[in-house]
Design an enzyme around this catalytic site. Structure first.
Site, mmCIF file in Angstrom:
data_model
loop_
_atom_site.group_PDB
_atom_site.id
_atom_site.type_symbol
_atom_site.label_atom_id
_atom_site.label_comp_id
_atom_site.label_asym_id
_atom_site.label_seq_id
_atom_site.Cartn_x
_atom_site.Cartn_y
_atom_site.Cartn_z
ATOM 1 N N GLY A 55 0.840 -1.205 0.000
ATOM 2 C CA GLY A 55 0.000 0.000 0.000
ATOM 3 C C GLY A 55 0.870 1.247 0.000
ATOM 4 N NE ARG A 72 -2.540 -3.919 -0.174
ATOM 5 C CZ ARG A 72 -1.908 -3.423 0.892
ATOM 6 N NH1 ARG A 72 -0.815 -4.003 1.348
ATOM 7 N NH2 ARG A 72 -2.373 -2.351 1.505
ATOM 8 N N GLY A 102 6.262 -2.121 3.439
ATOM 9 C CA GLY A 102 5.830 -2.488 4.777
ATOM 10 C C GLY A 102 6.235 -3.903 5.151
ATOM 11 C CB THR A 161 3.413 0.701 6.819
ATOM 12 O OG1 THR A 161 2.069 0.557 7.277
ATOM 13 C CG2 THR A 161 4.316 0.312 7.938
ATOM 14 C CG ASP A 173 -1.059 -0.427 8.798
ATOM 15 O OD1 ASP A 173 -1.882 0.507 8.739
ATOM 16 O OD2 ASP A 173 -1.174 -1.477 8.137
ATOM 17 N NE ARG A 193 -26.518 9.578 10.924
ATOM 18 C CZ ARG A 193 -27.673 9.347 11.559
ATOM 19 N NH1 ARG A 193 -27.771 8.361 12.425
ATOM 20 N NH2 ARG A 193 -28.730 10.096 11.319
ATOM 21 C CG LEU A 253 -10.090 10.810 2.429
ATOM 22 C CD1 LEU A 253 -11.097 11.471 3.360
ATOM 23 C CD2 LEU A 253 -9.524 11.847 1.464
HETATM 24 O O1 F6P Z 1 -1.109 -1.427 5.304
HETATM 25 C C1 F6P Z 1 -1.634 -0.171 5.088
HETATM 26 C C2 F6P Z 1 -3.126 -0.222 4.928
HETATM 27 O O2 F6P Z 1 -3.570 1.088 4.657
HETATM 28 C C3 F6P Z 1 -3.899 -0.832 6.104
HETATM 29 O O3 F6P Z 1 -4.045 0.061 7.176
HETATM 30 C C4 F6P Z 1 -5.189 -1.172 5.429
HETATM 31 O O4 F6P Z 1 -5.888 -2.158 6.143
HETATM 32 C C5 F6P Z 1 -4.739 -1.682 4.101
HETATM 33 O O5 F6P Z 1 -3.497 -1.042 3.836
HETATM 34 C C6 F6P Z 1 -5.678 -1.396 2.973
HETATM 35 O O6 F6P Z 1 -5.183 -1.980 1.831
HETATM 36 P P1 F6P Z 1 -5.625 -1.655 0.344
HETATM 37 O O7 F6P Z 1 -5.062 -0.328 -0.033
HETATM 38 O O8 F6P Z 1 -5.054 -2.762 -0.455
HETATM 39 O O9 F6P Z 1 -7.120 -1.606 0.345
#
Ligand code: F6P
Length: 362
Positions: free
Chosen positions: A10, A73, A110, A133, A135, A272, A279
């Site tokens: 990602g 990926r 990552g 990342t 994350d 909600r 983003l």
């Molecule tokens: O690893 C980064 C991340 O943004 C995660 O937080 C999220 O779950 C995932 O990638 C989303 O992946 P994709 O961009 O393939 O939908």
């Protein structure tokens, strides 16, 4: 020296700033450098899609989001699976590394990217990683580039939700990215003043969440802000296998909608759900991330200069350093239960939905 460079997994803010920092270091400090840009992550190395880059290609990209190289990926578990010709993706990458006449490969990515980087390194290629990342879950580094920009964006989302939550007296659940770890939710939750923070590492009790929501309302606060990670799960769900969990959610990938419904039915409040989604990965890196990216990129250049391969850049205790790929590949940096920011959050009354109280700050 011919250097291949790719970005994989990602995307996140700071990829271009790292590419630029790295390129500027090697052009300035190492004689006769050629940079080969590999397209779309490991996919480009598997398919032999690459092009020679010029020094000017690295200009004007410091503040540009995304990646000039493209990304994709490529699941690690598929890397050693053979195709109909008896060749695996690993074989093809080794072949193309040779065909492109590379002296080394720099991989920005990552946890998954680092796993494959470790595999390539173990297969005899000269590899240097740089930890990317939002994350922040790469083992052996305190921080990854892109994380703090995502914290800024997610915090701004929570700030904006605050005012509308207050106006309507609603309970708002903001789903923050992070399917395995809760760093982004923890940091943006605290920075955004969330009342409840739910992360994968601390499975929640839905009834405790309801109690916390009710408690705020009976103490005179009309609204609630819940920062919930994509990967958050209830205590009951934490005992299930991933497939069972998904089934139990009736097709929803995350627990957020189900929890929102449960809160609204049991706490008798209007809820909600807000999902800022990608983003959080888009746009320009923050000044902090531009600095970190430049530092990490230039340090990777130094690792090249020293011939220090089979490594990945890291930041520990504010010192730029490196780890051996073999030591960190395949490991995840989870939020530890005794993390300092968890203690800080508990100390000011933020609930993690587990009913535990503040003990001490280290
Ligand atoms: O690893 C980064 C991340 O943004 C995660 O937080 C999220 O779950 C995932 O990638 C989303 O992946 P994709 O961009 O393939 O939908």
């Amino acid at each position: 020296m011919r250097i291949g460079i790719l970005t994989s997994g990602g995307d996140c803010p700071g990829l271009n700033a790292v590419i630029r920092g790295f390129a500027k270091y090697v052009y300035n400090q190492i004689p006769r450098v050629e940079m080969i840009g590999i397209s779309d992550g490991y996919g480009g190395l598997i398919n032999g899609e690459a092009k020679m880059l010029k020094e000017s290609d690295f200009s004007g990209i410091l503040n540009v989001g995304g990646t000039i190289l493209g990304t994709s990926r490529q699941p690690f578990k598929m890397m050693t699976v053979e195709d109909q010709n008896g060749e695996s993706k690993l074989d093809l990458m080794k072949k193309n590394y040779k065909k492109l006449d590379l002296d080394l490969l720099v991989t920005l990515g990552g946890a998954g990217t680092h796993k494959t980087a470790g595999l390539l390194s173990a297969a005899g290629l000269n590899v240097i990683g740089i930890p990317k990342t939002i994350d922040n879950d790469i083992f052996g580094t305190d921080v990854t580039f892109g994380f703090h920009t995502a914290v800024d964006i997610a915090t701004e989302c929570i700030d904006r939700i605050h005012t509308t939550a207050a106006s309507h007296g609603r309970t708002m659940l903001i789903e923050i990215m992070g399917n395995k770890v809760g760093w982004l939710t923890l940091y943006s939750g605290i920075a955004g003043g969330a009342d409840i923070v739910l992360i994968p590492e601390i499975p929640y009790d839905p009834d405790e969440v309801v109690r916390t929501v009710r408690h705020r309302i009976t103490s005179g606060k009309a609204f609630n802000i819940i920062a919930i990670a994509e990967g958050a799960m209830s205590q009951q769900e934490s005992k299930m296998k991933k497939t069972e969990r998904l089934q139990a959610r009736g097709g929803d990938a995350t627990a957020t909608n189900q929890l929102a419904k449960y809160i609204s039915e049991n706490a008798e409040v209007e809820t909600r759900v807000v999902v800022p989604g990608h983003l959080q990965r888009g746009g320009s890196p923050s000044p902090y991330d531009r600095l970190l990216s430049t530092e990490m990129g230039s340090f990777a250049g130094k690792l090249v200069q020293d011939g220090n391969f089979g490594t990945t850049v890291a930041m520990r205790n504010n010192q730029i350093t490196y780890n051996k790929l073999a030591d960190i590949a395949g490991k995840t940096k989870f939020v530890p239960e005794d993390d300092q920011m968890i203690a800080v959050a508990r100390s000011i009354g933020i609930s993690f939905g587990d009913g535990k109280k503040f003990k001490e700050i280290r």
